[in-house]
Design a protein around this motif. Structure first.
Motif, mmCIF file in Angstrom:
data_model
loop_
_atom_site.group_PDB
_atom_site.id
_atom_site.type_symbol
_atom_site.label_atom_id
_atom_site.label_comp_id
_atom_site.label_asym_id
_atom_site.label_seq_id
_atom_site.Cartn_x
_atom_site.Cartn_y
_atom_site.Cartn_z
ATOM 1 N N PHE A 116 -18.333 11.611 -14.054
ATOM 2 C CA PHE A 116 -17.313 10.952 -13.232
ATOM 3 C C PHE A 116 -17.993 9.852 -12.411
ATOM 4 O O PHE A 116 -19.176 9.957 -12.068
ATOM 5 C CB PHE A 116 -16.609 11.933 -12.287
ATOM 6 C CG PHE A 116 -17.541 12.689 -11.366
ATOM 7 C CD1 PHE A 116 -17.913 12.162 -10.138
ATOM 8 C CD2 PHE A 116 -18.048 13.921 -11.740
ATOM 9 C CE1 PHE A 116 -18.762 12.840 -9.298
ATOM 10 C CE2 PHE A 116 -18.919 14.611 -10.905
ATOM 11 C CZ PHE A 116 -19.277 14.079 -9.677
ATOM 12 N N GLY A 117 -17.248 8.788 -12.109
ATOM 13 C CA GLY A 117 -17.807 7.693 -11.325
ATOM 14 C C GLY A 117 -19.131 7.236 -11.897
ATOM 15 O O GLY A 117 -19.253 6.933 -13.092
ATOM 16 N N ASP A 118 -20.158 7.208 -11.041
ATOM 17 C CA ASP A 118 -21.497 6.806 -11.464
ATOM 18 C C ASP A 118 -22.381 8.016 -11.755
ATOM 19 O O ASP A 118 -23.596 7.893 -11.835
ATOM 20 C CB ASP A 118 -22.128 5.942 -10.348
ATOM 21 C CG ASP A 118 -23.431 5.285 -10.782
ATOM 22 O OD1 ASP A 118 -23.545 4.935 -11.979
ATOM 23 O OD2 ASP A 118 -24.339 5.133 -9.937
ATOM 24 N N TRP A 119 -21.753 9.182 -11.940
ATOM 25 C CA TRP A 119 -22.516 10.419 -12.062
ATOM 26 C C TRP A 119 -22.276 11.111 -13.391
ATOM 27 O O TRP A 119 -21.164 11.085 -13.927
ATOM 28 C CB TRP A 119 -22.150 11.370 -10.925
ATOM 29 C CG TRP A 119 -22.454 10.824 -9.582
ATOM 30 C CD1 TRP A 119 -21.628 10.100 -8.775
ATOM 31 C CD2 TRP A 119 -23.691 10.926 -8.874
ATOM 32 N NE1 TRP A 119 -22.251 9.750 -7.611
ATOM 33 C CE2 TRP A 119 -23.526 10.244 -7.636
ATOM 34 C CE3 TRP A 119 -24.919 11.536 -9.157
ATOM 35 C CZ2 TRP A 119 -24.548 10.155 -6.703
ATOM 36 C CZ3 TRP A 119 -25.934 11.452 -8.219
ATOM 37 C CH2 TRP A 119 -25.739 10.767 -7.008
ATOM 38 N N GLN A 120 -23.326 11.764 -13.880
ATOM 39 C CA GLN A 120 -23.204 12.618 -15.061
ATOM 40 C C GLN A 120 -24.196 13.765 -14.944
ATOM 41 O O GLN A 120 -25.202 13.662 -14.237
ATOM 42 C CB GLN A 120 -23.460 11.833 -16.343
ATOM 43 C CG GLN A 120 -24.849 11.238 -16.455
ATOM 44 C CD GLN A 120 -25.037 10.478 -17.755
ATOM 45 O OE1 GLN A 120 -24.589 10.911 -18.809
ATOM 46 N NE2 GLN A 120 -25.688 9.331 -17.676
ATOM 47 N N VAL A 121 -23.890 14.861 -15.621
ATOM 48 C CA VAL A 121 -24.766 16.032 -15.565
ATOM 49 C C VAL A 121 -26.122 15.682 -16.171
ATOM 50 O O VAL A 121 -26.211 15.063 -17.234
ATOM 51 C CB VAL A 121 -24.138 17.218 -16.318
ATOM 52 C CG1 VAL A 121 -25.149 18.353 -16.470
ATOM 53 C CG2 VAL A 121 -22.914 17.726 -15.583
ATOM 54 N N ASP A 122 -27.173 16.041 -15.457
ATOM 55 C CA ASP A 122 -28.533 15.868 -15.949
ATOM 56 C C ASP A 122 -28.906 17.133 -16.711
ATOM 57 O O ASP A 122 -29.217 18.160 -16.111
ATOM 58 C CB ASP A 122 -29.488 15.629 -14.767
ATOM 59 C CG ASP A 122 -30.899 15.310 -15.223
ATOM 60 O OD1 ASP A 122 -31.192 15.444 -16.425
ATOM 61 O OD2 ASP A 122 -31.714 14.933 -14.363
ATOM 62 N N LYS A 123 -28.876 17.052 -18.019
ATOM 63 C CA LYS A 123 -29.111 18.234 -18.852
ATOM 64 C C LYS A 123 -30.539 18.760 -18.722
ATOM 65 O O LYS A 123 -30.817 19.909 -19.059
ATOM 66 C CB LYS A 123 -28.829 17.898 -20.319
ATOM 67 C CG LYS A 123 -27.412 17.414 -20.598
ATOM 68 C CD LYS A 123 -26.397 18.515 -20.426
ATOM 69 C CE LYS A 123 -25.000 18.037 -20.867
ATOM 70 N NZ LYS A 123 -23.984 19.096 -20.716
ATOM 71 N N ALA A 124 -31.440 17.925 -18.236
ATOM 72 C CA ALA A 124 -32.841 18.337 -18.126
ATOM 73 C C ALA A 124 -33.120 19.124 -16.858
ATOM 74 O O ALA A 124 -34.201 19.688 -16.688
ATOM 75 C CB ALA A 124 -33.755 17.113 -18.184
ATOM 76 N N GLN A 125 -32.137 19.150 -15.940
ATOM 77 C CA GLN A 125 -32.342 19.811 -14.656
ATOM 78 C C GLN A 125 -31.448 21.036 -14.547
ATOM 79 O O GLN A 125 -30.346 21.075 -15.078
ATOM 80 C CB GLN A 125 -32.009 18.852 -13.503
ATOM 81 C CG GLN A 125 -32.895 17.624 -13.449
ATOM 82 C CD GLN A 125 -34.304 17.948 -12.995
ATOM 83 O OE1 GLN A 125 -34.516 18.830 -12.164
ATOM 84 N NE2 GLN A 125 -35.275 17.228 -13.537
ATOM 85 N N VAL A 126 -31.935 22.034 -13.824
ATOM 86 C CA VAL A 126 -31.159 23.239 -13.556
ATOM 87 C C VAL A 126 -31.008 23.370 -12.051
ATOM 88 O O VAL A 126 -32.005 23.395 -11.326
ATOM 89 C CB VAL A 126 -31.825 24.506 -14.132
ATOM 90 C CG1 VAL A 126 -31.021 25.746 -13.772
ATOM 91 C CG2 VAL A 126 -31.987 24.385 -15.647
#
Length: 227
Positions: A48-58
């Motif tokens: 959303f917006g300027d953000w996306q899930v960082d799959k490399a981080q937990v």
């Protein structure tokens, strides 16, 4: 009539009145059962917006309780790290509980971080400006060795966002006198930075863009600005 007898009658009457009041405000209906279920993974978008899930981080929920205890308190939890186009990261943690009786109440971040060995600063009040309206929040900062983590959080009890445990109790009582057991959603955003004020500004931008992206019903629930 002897004074001792009068005193006994008064004490007995007070006990009966107290017992009646306790029964009268004992909630029996879960608010969560009167409306559509909350499914966090479906409700919160991964982009959303300027953000996306960082799959490399937990983004693990910081909580000293066991998984079994978490499952007893919360119906669902969601923990994600988001990254923006500048490489800045925000950790989002949400915990949703359908039953807010005292032994099942949400756990506030100060206790959870402290239980993990963090030094936690004094909590201060604040507001987040969003399309849903102004959300009352609490802010603190947790430090462990070189990790410095500004935190913003709020709790939605039923339909209303509240920033403190005392106000959570007041909301629960307000529902109890109506015979309702409220649900509650703990919303927490944080990031790792030594610049506390910059961290809070980034968190406010993140929450504002998240609320922009949510449909009205979800926005109302997670912001706590519903009726």
């Amino acid at each position: 009539m002897k004074r001792s007898t009068i005193t006994s009658w008064i004490l007995g009457g007070t006990m009966l009145l107290s017992a009646w009041a306790t029964v009268a405000i004992t909630p029996t209906v879960k608010l969560s059962e009167t409306r559509p279920p909350i499914v966090l993974a479906q409700s919160i978008p991964e982009r959303f917006g300027d953000w996306q899930v960082d799959k490399a981080q937990v983004a693990a929920v910081v909580n000293p309780t066991t998984v079994a205890e978490l499952n007893k308190i919360y119906a669902e939890t969601l923990s994600r790290t988001y990254v923006n186009s500048s490489g800045e990261r925000i950790m989002l943690s949400i915990a949703y509980g359908t039953d807010q009786r005292d032994n099942l109440a949400v756990h506030f971040p100060e206790g959870c971080y402290g239980g993990q060995g963090f030094a936690v600063e004094q909590t201060v009040r604040g507001q987040l400006t969003t399309v849903a309206g102004k959300i009352p929040v609490s802010r603190t900062m947790a430090t462990l060795n070189t990790r410095i983590e500004p935190i913003t959080y709020w709790v939605v009890v039923g339909n209303r966002a509240v920033p403190t445990s005392w106000e959570v109790k007041k909301e629960k009582l307000a529902y109890a006198v109506r015979g309702l057991i409220p649900d509650a959603t703990l919303m927490r955003v944080s990031n790792v930075t030594a610049d506390k004020e910059a961290g809070y500004r980034l968190q406010e931008q993140f929450v504002a863009q998240l609320m922009d992206a949510l449909p009205p019903a979800s926005r109302s629930h997670f912001s706590g600005t519903g009726d």
